[in-house]
Design a protein around this motif. Structure first.
Motif, mmCIF file in Angstrom:
data_model
loop_
_atom_site.group_PDB
_atom_site.id
_atom_site.type_symbol
_atom_site.label_atom_id
_atom_site.label_comp_id
_atom_site.label_asym_id
_atom_site.label_seq_id
_atom_site.Cartn_x
_atom_site.Cartn_y
_atom_site.Cartn_z
ATOM 1 N N MET A 9 0.717 -1.148 0.201
ATOM 2 C CA MET A 9 0.044 0.128 -0.029
ATOM 3 C C MET A 9 0.546 1.412 -0.266
ATOM 4 O O MET A 9 1.779 1.232 0.400
ATOM 5 N N SER A 10 0.347 2.240 -0.987
ATOM 6 C CA SER A 10 1.591 3.200 -0.741
ATOM 7 C C SER A 10 1.644 3.947 0.173
ATOM 8 O O SER A 10 0.179 4.222 1.372
ATOM 9 N N ARG A 11 2.152 5.321 0.497
ATOM 10 C CA ARG A 11 2.637 5.744 1.489
ATOM 11 C C ARG A 11 1.149 6.938 1.845
ATOM 12 O O ARG A 11 0.745 7.419 2.999
ATOM 13 N N THR A 12 1.053 7.151 0.789
ATOM 14 C CA THR A 12 -0.630 8.334 1.022
ATOM 15 C C THR A 12 -2.047 7.911 0.873
ATOM 16 O O THR A 12 -2.351 8.317 1.427
ATOM 17 N N ALA A 13 -1.697 6.621 0.727
ATOM 18 C CA ALA A 13 -3.076 5.769 1.145
ATOM 19 C C ALA A 13 -2.990 5.804 2.356
ATOM 20 O O ALA A 13 -3.988 6.212 3.153
ATOM 21 N N LYS A 14 -1.878 5.015 3.054
ATOM 22 C CA LYS A 14 -1.525 4.909 4.506
ATOM 23 C C LYS A 14 -2.334 6.034 5.426
ATOM 24 O O LYS A 14 -2.756 6.169 6.195
ATOM 25 N N ASN A 15 -1.277 7.386 5.433
ATOM 26 C CA ASN A 15 -1.958 8.126 5.369
ATOM 27 C C ASN A 15 -3.227 9.087 5.649
ATOM 28 O O ASN A 15 -3.872 9.153 6.325
ATOM 29 N N PHE A 16 -3.739 8.847 4.594
ATOM 30 C CA PHE A 16 -5.263 8.967 4.504
ATOM 31 C C PHE A 16 -6.023 8.160 4.729
ATOM 32 O O PHE A 16 -7.111 8.648 5.951
#
Length: 117
Positions: free
Chosen positions: A1-8
């Motif tokens: 999972m991408s970092r942006t998706a984890k942050n979201f």
């Protein structure tokens, strides 16, 4: 999972937990009836047989406009979403903080190795 998706997902989790906590605290602290209103009702019931005048006057409650509340909420959500969109647009156009990290200008470094004349 991408970092942006984890942050979201982290943001969404914190947001949902905050809303649930505020709702629970609001329901727990909500008073069933104000003591002053109960007292006025008691006194009015006692004096109703003696007098034609009532001590309490019904006051209509003001309801907040649903549309304006929803609009304000969506505006508050639009601010971080706009910042995220601007960040993603900058990344897509090629801006990368990792690439420009080594090219920062340091005036003290330049002054330390300047030739004295």
């Amino acid at each position: 999972m991408s970092r942006t998706a984890k942050n979201f997902l982290s943001f969404l989790l914190v947001f949902v937990l905050t809303v649930i906590t505020v709702m629970a605290l609001s329901l727990a602290t909500q008073a069933k009836e104000e003591p002053a209103a109960a007292y006025v009702r008691t006194v009015a019931a006692q004096t109703q047989g003696n007098s034609q005048h009532s001590l309490s006057v019904p006051v209509p409650e003001e309801q907040p406009a649903t549309g304006s509340s929803l609009g304000a909420f969506l505006l508050l959500l639009a601010i971080p979403c706009g910042g995220g969109a601007a960040f993603l647009l900058a990344r897509r156009r090629g801006f990368s903080p990792e690439r420009t990290a080594g090219r920062r200008y340091s005036p003290r470094y330049d002054m330390a190795f300047r030739e004295s004349r």
